[in-house]
Design a protein around this motif. Structure first.
Motif, PDB file in Angstrom:
ATOM      1  N   ALA A 127       0.828  -1.206   0.000  1.00 47.83           N
ATOM      2  CA  ALA A 127       0.000   0.000   0.000  1.00 47.83           C
ATOM      3  C   ALA A 127       0.863   1.256   0.000  1.00 47.83           C
ATOM      4  O   ALA A 127       0.575   2.224  -0.708  1.00 47.83           O
ATOM      5  CB  ALA A 127      -0.923  -0.010   1.211  1.00 47.83           C
ATOM      6  N   ARG A 128       1.932   1.247   0.773  1.00 45.97           N
ATOM      7  CA  ARG A 128       2.827   2.411   0.797  1.00 45.97           C
ATOM      8  C   ARG A 128       3.493   2.626  -0.555  1.00 45.97           C
ATOM      9  O   ARG A 128       3.645   3.758  -1.013  1.00 45.97           O
ATOM     10  CB  ARG A 128       3.899   2.217   1.861  1.00 45.97           C
ATOM     11  CG  ARG A 128       3.400   2.439   3.241  1.00 45.97           C
ATOM     12  CD  ARG A 128       4.514   2.327   4.219  1.00 45.97           C
ATOM     13  NE  ARG A 128       4.039   2.702   5.539  1.00 45.97           N
ATOM     14  CZ  ARG A 128       4.762   2.612   6.622  1.00 45.97           C
ATOM     15  NH1 ARG A 128       5.985   2.152   6.564  1.00 45.97           N
ATOM     16  NH2 ARG A 128       4.263   2.978   7.778  1.00 45.97           N
ATOM     17  N   ASN A 141       5.811  12.652   0.354  1.00 44.91           N
ATOM     18  CA  ASN A 141       7.025  13.058   1.049  1.00 44.91           C
ATOM     19  C   ASN A 141       7.143  12.457   2.447  1.00 44.91           C
ATOM     20  O   ASN A 141       8.138  12.679   3.125  1.00 44.91           O
ATOM     21  CB  ASN A 141       7.066  14.588   1.154  1.00 44.91           C
ATOM     22  CG  ASN A 141       7.085  15.227  -0.219  1.00 44.91           C
ATOM     23  OD1 ASN A 141       7.707  14.692  -1.134  1.00 44.91           O
ATOM     24  ND2 ASN A 141       6.392  16.340  -0.365  1.00 44.91           N
ATOM     25  N   SER A 142       6.146  11.717   2.882  1.00 53.01           N
ATOM     26  CA  SER A 142       6.156  11.203   4.250  1.00 53.01           C
ATOM     27  C   SER A 142       7.111  10.035   4.428  1.00 53.01           C
ATOM     28  O   SER A 142       7.802   9.941   5.425  1.00 53.01           O
ATOM     29  CB  SER A 142       4.756  10.761   4.658  1.00 53.01           C
ATOM     30  OG  SER A 142       3.870  11.834   4.604  1.00 53.01           O
ATOM     31  N   PHE A 143       7.145   9.134   3.468  1.00 58.60           N
ATOM     32  CA  PHE A 143       7.990   7.958   3.620  1.00 58.60           C
ATOM     33  C   PHE A 143       8.363   7.430   2.254  1.00 58.60           C
ATOM     34  O   PHE A 143       7.732   7.736   1.249  1.00 58.60           O
ATOM     35  CB  PHE A 143       7.288   6.868   4.434  1.00 58.60           C
ATOM     36  CG  PHE A 143       5.891   6.576   3.978  1.00 58.60           C
ATOM     37  CD1 PHE A 143       4.821   7.078   4.674  1.00 58.60           C
ATOM     38  CD2 PHE A 143       5.650   5.815   2.845  1.00 58.60           C
ATOM     39  CE1 PHE A 143       3.534   6.822   4.249  1.00 58.60           C
ATOM     40  CE2 PHE A 143       4.371   5.564   2.428  1.00 58.60           C
ATOM     41  CZ  PHE A 143       3.313   6.069   3.134  1.00 58.60           C
ATOM     42  N   GLN A 144       9.399   6.632   2.234  1.00 58.87           N
ATOM     43  CA  GLN A 144       9.859   6.015   0.998  1.00 58.87           C
ATOM     44  C   GLN A 144       9.226   4.631   0.859  1.00 58.87           C
ATOM     45  O   GLN A 144       8.928   3.980   1.858  1.00 58.87           O
ATOM     46  CB  GLN A 144      11.387   5.885   1.015  1.00 58.87           C
ATOM     47  CG  GLN A 144      12.100   7.215   1.014  1.00 58.87           C
ATOM     48  CD  GLN A 144      11.785   8.003  -0.245  1.00 58.87           C
ATOM     49  OE1 GLN A 144      11.721   7.444  -1.327  1.00 58.87           O
ATOM     50  NE2 GLN A 144      11.574   9.300  -0.088  1.00 58.87           N
ATOM     51  N   PRO A 145       9.054   4.167  -0.361  1.00 56.97           N
ATOM     52  CA  PRO A 145       8.488   2.825  -0.528  1.00 56.97           C
ATOM     53  C   PRO A 145       9.474   1.760  -0.079  1.00 56.97           C
ATOM     54  O   PRO A 145      10.678   1.983  -0.025  1.00 56.97           O
ATOM     55  CB  PRO A 145       8.219   2.739  -2.026  1.00 56.97           C
ATOM     56  CG  PRO A 145       9.166   3.696  -2.629  1.00 56.97           C
ATOM     57  CD  PRO A 145       9.314   4.813  -1.633  1.00 56.97           C
ATOM     58  N   SER A 146       8.957   0.620   0.237  1.00 56.59           N
ATOM     59  CA  SER A 146       9.799  -0.490   0.663  1.00 56.59           C
ATOM     60  C   SER A 146      10.580  -1.024  -0.531  1.00 56.59           C
ATOM     61  O   SER A 146      10.031  -1.186  -1.623  1.00 56.59           O
ATOM     62  CB  SER A 146       8.928  -1.594   1.256  1.00 56.59           C
ATOM     63  OG  SER A 146       9.708  -2.706   1.575  1.00 56.59           O
ATOM     64  N   PRO A 147      11.869  -1.316  -0.381  1.00 55.49           N
ATOM     65  CA  PRO A 147      12.660  -1.808  -1.525  1.00 55.49           C
ATOM     66  C   PRO A 147      12.316  -3.247  -1.906  1.00 55.49           C
ATOM     67  O   PRO A 147      12.698  -3.701  -2.976  1.00 55.49           O
ATOM     68  CB  PRO A 147      14.100  -1.708  -1.018  1.00 55.49           C
ATOM     69  CG  PRO A 147      13.987  -1.768   0.460  1.00 55.49           C
ATOM     70  CD  PRO A 147      12.678  -1.136   0.815  1.00 55.49           C
ATOM     71  N   ASN A 148      11.580  -3.961  -1.071  1.00 52.14           N
ATOM     72  CA  ASN A 148      11.263  -5.365  -1.347  1.00 52.14           C
ATOM     73  C   ASN A 148       9.958  -5.550  -2.103  1.00 52.14           C
ATOM     74  O   ASN A 148       9.590  -6.671  -2.411  1.00 52.14           O
ATOM     75  CB  ASN A 148      11.177  -6.146  -0.034  1.00 52.14           C
ATOM     76  CG  ASN A 148      12.470  -6.085   0.740  1.00 52.14           C
ATOM     77  OD1 ASN A 148      13.537  -6.005   0.143  1.00 52.14           O
ATOM     78  ND2 ASN A 148      12.381  -6.101   2.048  1.00 52.14           N
ATOM     79  N   VAL A 149       9.248  -4.462  -2.399  1.00 53.76           N
ATOM     80  CA  VAL A 149       7.946  -4.566  -3.042  1.00 53.76           C
ATOM     81  C   VAL A 149       8.068  -4.124  -4.491  1.00 53.76           C
ATOM     82  O   VAL A 149       8.621  -3.068  -4.791  1.00 53.76           O
ATOM     83  CB  VAL A 149       6.903  -3.695  -2.308  1.00 53.76           C
ATOM     84  CG1 VAL A 149       5.569  -3.747  -3.018  1.00 53.76           C
ATOM     85  CG2 VAL A 149       6.762  -4.154  -0.876  1.00 53.76           C
TER      86      VAL A 149
END
Length: 159
Positions: A127-128, A141-149
């Protein structure tokens, strides 16, 4: 097996009654067996036992009808707590799952969050990532996406 129509035949319309084949004693004993766990006169006085047993049947019916509503509220509350633990909002999370064509209902998501937190975290990471891909996202700008998705849009960009 106790047939309710036989026990309550006195209170039923004449066209639903079965012919009386048992004596009054055995009919009353059937009710007293059902009310054996009640307290006081409600277990061994005929009129009190019948009235209390019929009232109990009404309460049980109402309980069965309300039980589904209470469980839905419980699942929604658990899911909301699990999503807020990962710093997301419920509306965004559910809309992203629908857009991503992940068809999980609130009950299943709640059970995943409770009993399989890693699987639920992977859904939150998805979702992120989808939120980060949208340009109009308030979470950009709140957070970066997960590198595993990896999403479909990431695969399209590499082609």
């Amino acid at each position: 097996m106790v047939h309710l129509t036989e026990i309550c035949s006195k209170y039923m319309p004449f066209y639903l009654r079965r012919p009386e084949t048992r004596s009054v004693y055995f009919r009353r004993q059937a009710i007293f067996r059902l009310t054996g766990t009640f307290y006081g006169r409600n277990r061994n006085v005929w009129r009190c036992a019948v009235n209390k047993w019929l009232k109990r049947m009404v309460y049980l019916k109402e309980f069965r009808q309300r039980q589904g509503v209470h469980l839905k509220d419980l699942y929604a509350q658990r899911l909301l707590a699990a999503i807020e633990e990962h710093d997301l909002r419920m509306e965004h999370f559910m809309s992203i799952l629908i857009r991503s064509k992940i068809e999980l209902d609130i009950e299943t998501l709640s059970l995943l969050a409770t009993y399989e937190p890693r699987t639920f975290k992977s859904l939150v990471d998805l979702a992120r990532t989808v939120l980060h891909e949208n340009d109009d996202s308030i979470y950009k700008n709140s957070f970066q996406p997960s590198p595993n998705v990896f999403t479909r849009e990431m695969i399209k960009d590499t082609d």
